[in-house]
Design a protein around this motif. Structure first.
Motif, PDB file in Angstrom:
ATOM      1  N   GLU A 149      -5.644   0.573   6.254  1.00  0.00           N
ATOM      2  CA  GLU A 149      -4.441   1.388   6.210  1.00  0.00           C
ATOM      3  C   GLU A 149      -3.607   0.972   5.006  1.00  0.00           C
ATOM      4  O   GLU A 149      -3.365  -0.210   4.778  1.00  0.00           O
ATOM      5  CB  GLU A 149      -3.629   1.225   7.505  1.00  0.00           C
ATOM      6  N   LEU A 150      -3.200   1.969   4.237  1.00  0.00           N
ATOM      7  CA  LEU A 150      -2.284   1.724   3.120  1.00  0.00           C
ATOM      8  C   LEU A 150      -0.941   2.324   3.505  1.00  0.00           C
ATOM      9  O   LEU A 150      -0.883   3.457   3.970  1.00  0.00           O
ATOM     10  CB  LEU A 150      -2.790   2.405   1.838  1.00  0.00           C
ATOM     11  N   ARG A 151       0.115   1.528   3.335  1.00  0.00           N
ATOM     12  CA  ARG A 151       1.436   2.036   3.709  1.00  0.00           C
ATOM     13  C   ARG A 151       2.373   2.017   2.519  1.00  0.00           C
ATOM     14  O   ARG A 151       2.678   0.944   1.994  1.00  0.00           O
ATOM     15  CB  ARG A 151       2.045   1.149   4.802  1.00  0.00           C
ATOM     16  N   HIS A 152       2.793   3.189   2.118  1.00  0.00           N
ATOM     17  CA  HIS A 152       3.851   3.340   1.099  1.00  0.00           C
ATOM     18  C   HIS A 152       3.605   2.488  -0.144  1.00  0.00           C
ATOM     19  O   HIS A 152       4.455   1.720  -0.575  1.00  0.00           O
ATOM     20  CB  HIS A 152       5.214   2.993   1.701  1.00  0.00           C
ATOM     21  N   ASP A 185       4.441   6.763  -3.665  1.00  0.00           N
ATOM     22  CA  ASP A 185       4.492   6.505  -2.231  1.00  0.00           C
ATOM     23  C   ASP A 185       3.176   6.993  -1.638  1.00  0.00           C
ATOM     24  O   ASP A 185       3.070   8.144  -1.228  1.00  0.00           O
ATOM     25  CB  ASP A 185       5.690   7.253  -1.622  1.00  0.00           C
ATOM     26  N   SER A 241       0.237   6.662   1.153  1.00  0.00           N
ATOM     27  CA  SER A 241      -0.218   6.131   2.427  1.00  0.00           C
ATOM     28  C   SER A 241      -1.564   6.752   2.746  1.00  0.00           C
ATOM     29  O   SER A 241      -1.820   7.905   2.389  1.00  0.00           O
ATOM     30  CB  SER A 241       0.782   6.458   3.538  1.00  0.00           C
ATOM     31  N   LYS A 269      -5.033   6.370   5.771  1.00  0.00           N
ATOM     32  CA  LYS A 269      -5.676   5.678   6.885  1.00  0.00           C
ATOM     33  C   LYS A 269      -7.143   6.045   6.915  1.00  0.00           C
ATOM     34  O   LYS A 269      -7.483   7.226   6.895  1.00  0.00           O
ATOM     35  CB  LYS A 269      -5.064   6.131   8.219  1.00  0.00           C
ATOM     36  N   GLY A 303       4.773  -1.951  -0.923  1.00  0.00           N
ATOM     37  CA  GLY A 303       3.857  -1.358   0.047  1.00  0.00           C
ATOM     38  C   GLY A 303       2.971  -2.394   0.706  1.00  0.00           C
ATOM     39  O   GLY A 303       2.931  -3.554   0.295  1.00  0.00           O
ATOM     40  N   THR A 326      -7.217  13.017   2.424  1.00  0.00           N
ATOM     41  CA  THR A 326      -5.837  12.715   2.050  1.00  0.00           C
ATOM     42  C   THR A 326      -5.576  13.349   0.691  1.00  0.00           C
ATOM     43  O   THR A 326      -6.395  13.219  -0.218  1.00  0.00           O
ATOM     44  CB  THR A 326      -5.608  11.191   1.974  1.00  0.00           C
ATOM     45  N   THR A 374       1.476  10.796  -1.238  1.00  0.00           N
ATOM     46  CA  THR A 374       0.638  11.441  -0.233  1.00  0.00           C
ATOM     47  C   THR A 374       1.380  12.674   0.266  1.00  0.00           C
ATOM     48  O   THR A 374       2.506  12.565   0.750  1.00  0.00           O
ATOM     49  CB  THR A 374       0.389  10.492   0.950  1.00  0.00           C
TER      50      THR A 374
END
Ligand SMILES: Nc1ncnc2c1ncn2[C@@H]1O[C@H](COP(=O)(O)OP(=O)(O)OP(=O)(O)O)[C@@H](O)[C@H]1O
Ligand SMILES: [Mg+2]
Lengths: 502, 369
Positions: free
Chosen positions: A7-10, A23, A25, A27, A60, A212, A219
């Motif tokens: 998972e990549l977040r922000h 930004d 994100s 999954k 992130g 994605t 994103t």
């Protein structure tokens, strides 16, 4: 099986003059093929480099198997089970396939490299995933398709659980794509995760579970592949329509621009790399070359441009140029878009304006009496960037800082700027997004209608069908068949490319 | 190759050499302390001596010779080649120029010109050999130029002793026949007198310091502004891309090596036409090797090489005072080496720091593409 593998977040990543990821994100679950799409320069490669530890994010979080991680180097990412097949291959040319695959993780026995064990494992993996390759071949002798297989083997060999593919299909012909996708299904069935970047939206929908979409470093959507169409994706990416090819309304001229007679390029073994190839290209005509990578396409271009010594006669605009140097051929108005843009068409460490001169350094407007016209060159580089929508801060930006698609757009623009009478184009739209592809096709069509002759080599059969007036199929260094794209199906072409009797 | 002239950027550009100099002094201090000498006093003595007018003139004279040699090396670096043979190209160029130049008299300027042409032609021809070996037989120029250095020095010693020598009564210096006055280039002492600097025993700056300056401009022009220079740099940056662009790699090897040799052949001319007026056995050796270090320190840039040449010249000249204090003058070689190594490291540190700064500035400004 549906836990999150990554998972990549922000994620935020900035470069001088550019925010590549604003930004992002994403999954990806176990046992999932996850596609990442977006226009050129959207930040796809960058975010994957962040995940792979090649770039450090400015902000992130990254989670692998639910654990927050921070990779400082690719080695750490590899240790965590992440592998990457790059858009531009990173192989040691003067090593064999086997040496490249084991490089950096050599199996040892009594302190020495255990080649036998390595070979056994490579052959086993190659068979399991259908990646046909000779472990003892030198990488410098391999075509692009084969190099890619080496890259994939390299990643698998390191025990990756999460595989990142950056535009793996751009260089493949349909059969190879099918093989690759079959391999991907195998990986998915084993519970591995695959993240892959592609500009070919049909393929994305065919192979991916989820998609994605990135736009300007953000994103903008995550969608299930079976809930959208290619058109939907294109709109999410750029807000653009998918390119469609209008049928040709003009006809080629009578005047022959390029005539090849009995061109033969010898190989190291008994078989010629190129054998007795003869054909003509007239002004305003597009001759397409179809074929599986490594069947003599590269040698054909090299022979015409003068890089490969060959037998036979090449007549260009009425002059026998068989004995001319590369420089003389290029200066007489041959444009060249080579197969491997980073090795053959760019000085990666130099500014774009310097790259503007490459291949054009002997003629106006670049040089006058051997003196470079730097002002004119810089201005011209800026014009190319504008006309071909090359997204970079400016002509001073070094080529390596451009996204793959933007590098390609710059090269196309550079070659077209001289208004060549013959364009040798290997995969001219490789790696460019759907919007830019439509724009490049449009430029080529306009030039063709104005009388430019084009030799078009492409792995993208639809591109060949849409652009060519006639398609020749190359197989083992020979022209094995000639087709009229109006009366041929993709399937017929596909068969001709692999079966000798066409 | 982008350049921006903000104060910060200039400070950063200067930072690397400065850091390197400080670091180099540090290492030299350690060497001095190990040999039980006071670093501070040693440096003070060097500074005091080195900044006297006579020493500064010597620095410029020595710097000019180093400068030309370093330009010759840098030319091949740009092309991705490594001409270690500058040393023997200098020697043979000077020897033949002295021999031929002494055979006749010509009007002054013309005579000098002819000698310069001979020196660079001979240097170019000596550099042609390794180029030919590389193109025809794939012999690495690194190896062949090293070997040609040995051959060159043996050859020059033999030619001088057996063929070109002129015996001078009452001297055991082995030398060629002295050049006629028409080939002498006067020093620039009278210029210095005019701005109020008094004569010093060693004489003024060589007239041919201007040759070094001119070659610096020529180097810069060729490399950055001509098609040939572009081909040269392209070959160095990516041989594949260069040949696809129409550069003939073999031709480029030959031209780059010969041009380098032509520069090299000129390196001793300021001394020969300005002071010794003959080729003598006592001609200093090692100029070509020092040139390699200076080219590296100056990052193949005409201005950078100029500063590096003067720095090396300064260290060498100012270290002469140490003999009087009972310190080995060779300390300057340690200093030069330490500075070079620190410079290579410092350039990299500054490069990375600059990238971080860029990224931070962006983050603050929130710039978008
Ligand atoms: N090393 C770098 N230095 C500076 N800018 C960079 C660097 N790498 C990428 N960029 C910039 O970041 C942006 C995103 O690039 P990235 O390679 O991630 O795009 P991409 O989505 O992979 O595009 P493509 O489809 O063309 O490959 C681009 O504007 C690019 O110019
Ligand atoms: Mg990319």
């Amino acid at each position: 099986m549906n836990e999150l593998a990554v998972e990549l977040r922000h994620i935020v990543k900035k470069f001088p003059g550019v925010v590549a990821n604003k930004d992002v994100s994403l999954k990806a679950r176990r046992g999932e093929v996850h596609a990442l799409v977006g226009e050129n320069g959207a930040g796809k490669s960058t975010v994957m480099k962040v995940l792979y530890g090649m770039q450090r994010p400015d902000a992130g979080e990254i989670l692998v198997d639910g654990q927050q991680v921070r990779f400082r180097t690719p080695a750490e990412a590899i240790a965590a089970g992440i592998g990457m097949v790059h858009q531009h291959f990173m192989l040691a040319d003067n090593f064999t396939v086997l040496e490249n695959v084991i490089l950096g993780s050599e199996p040892t026995k009594h302190g020495r490299i255990d080649t036998a064990a390595a070979r056994a494992r490579i052959l086993e993996m190659a068979a399991a995933y259908g990646l046909d390759i000779d472990p003892d071949a030198m990488v410098e002798n391999l075509g692009v398709g084969e190099r890619q297989r080496v890259e994939i083997l390299k990643v698998l060999y390191r025990g990756a659980k999460i595989l990142i593919f950056d535009e793996p299909t751009a260089v493949l012909v349909p059969q190879e794509v099918d093989e690759l996708f079959a391999a991907l299904q195998g990986l998915r069935a084993e519970g591995l995760s695959v993240i892959f970047i592609s500009h070919k939206l049909d393929e994305v929908l065919r192979v991916a579970d989820n998609v994605t979409v990135l736009r300007h470093g953000q994103t903008v959507a995550e969608v299930a592949a079976d809930s959208v169409t290619a058109q939907d994706l294109a709109e999410l990416m750029v807000g653009a329509e998918l390119p469609t090819a209008p049928p040709r309304s003009t006809v080629p001229h009578e005047r022959v621009v390029l005539s090849l007679q009995g061109i033969t390029v010898g190989g190291q073994g008994t078989r010629d790399l190129l054998h007795d190839v003869s054909f003509e290209i007239r002004a305003g005509e597009v001759v397409g070359i179809a074929g599986v990578e490594g069947n003599g396409q590269h040698e054909l271009i090299d022979a015409i441009i003068g890089l490969a010594p060959c037998q036979g006669t090449i007549v260009y605009n009425g002059t026998d140029i068989s004995r001319f140097s590369v420089a003389r051929r290029r200066d007489s108005g041959m444009g060249l878009i080579p197969e491997d843009r980073q090795r053959e068409a760019l000085l990666m460490g130099s500014a774009l304006w310097e790259n503007r001169m490459l291949g054009h350094q002997r003629s106006a407007p670049v040089a006058r009496h051997g003196v470079l016209q730097l002002k004119a060159v810089k201005a011209d580089a800026a014009v190319i960037m504008r006309e071909y929508d090359v997204r970079a801060p400016g002509p001073e930006t070094p080529a390596h800082a451009l996204s793959g698609g933007n590098q390609q757009k710059f090269i196309v623009g550079r070659e077209m700027s001289r208004q060549p009478s013959l364009l040798l184009a290997s995969h001219p739209t490789r790696g460019v997004d759907v919007g830019a592809q439509a724009a490049i096709w449009e430029e080529l069509r306009k030039a063709r209608d104005a009388g430019m002759a084009i030799l078009l080599i492409s792995a993208d059969l639809e591109e060949l069908m849409a652009m060519s007036d006639v398609i020749k199929v190359m197989l083992r260094g020979r022209i094995s068949g000639t087709f009229d794209p109006q009366r041929t199906t993709l399937e017929q072409l596909g068969v001709a490319m692999t079966v000798a009797s066409a | 190759m982008s350049r921006r002239f903000s104060p910060q950027s200039i400070a950063l550009t200067l930072a690397a050499p400065l850091v390197a100099a400080v670091f180099g002094l540090g290492i030299s201090s350690i060497a001095l302390m190990i040999t039980h000498n006071s670093p501070l006093e040693t440096f003070r003595a060097m500074w005091d001596y080195g900044t006297q007018v006579g020493s500064l003139i010597e620095m410029v004279n020595l710097g000019a010779v180093y400068y030309i040699a370093a330009l010759a090396v840098a030319l091949t670096f740009k092309a991705g080649l490594f001409n270690i043979g500058v040393e023997s190209q200098i020697r043979l160029g000077a020897l033949f120029a002295a021999w031929i130049g002494a055979m006749f008299t010509l009007p002054p300027v013309l005579h000098v010109f002819v000698i310069l042409v001979v020196a660079s032609l001979v240097g170019a021809m000596w550099a042609f050999l390794p180029a030919l070996l590389k193109v025809k037989r794939g012999v690495s120029e690194v190896i062949s130029t090293i070997m040609l250095n040995s051959i060159g020095s043996a050859l020059s010693a033999y030619l001088l002793a057996d063929h070109f020598q002129q015996l001078v009564a009452g001297s055991n210096n082995v030398t060629t026949k002295p050049l006629p006055q028409s080939a002498w280039v006067p020093d620039l002492m009278s210029w210095l007198n005019r701005v109020g600097i008094k004569d010093v025993p060693g004489g003024g700056p060589y007239g041919l310091v201007f040759l070094a300056v001119a070659l610096g401009f020529l180097y810069s022009f060729i490399v950055n502004r001509t098609r040939f220079g572009f081909d040269l740099r392209a070959s160095g940056a990516s041989p594949t891309a260069a040949s696809v662009s129409g550069v003939n790699p073999k031709r480029m090897i030959i031209l780059a090596m010969m041009l380098s040799g032509a520069f090299a052949g000129l390196a001793m001319m300021p001394v020969m036409l300005g002071e010794s007026h003959a080729y003598t056995l006592g001609f200093r050796g090692g100029v070509g090797f020092t040139g390699i270090a200076i080219a590296l320190l100056g990052r193949n840039n005409a201005v950078g090489i100029a500063f590096s040449s003067l720095l090396f010249g300064f260290l060498e000249v100012s270290a002469r005072i140490l003999e009087l204090n009972g310190i080995a003058t060779e300390i300057y070689i340690i200093m030069q080496g330490a500075i070079l190594l620190s410079a290579v490291a410092a350039y990299e540190v500054v490069r990375r720091y600059r990238e971080t700064l860029n990224a931070r500035a962006l983050a603050r400004a929130g710039v978008t593409a």
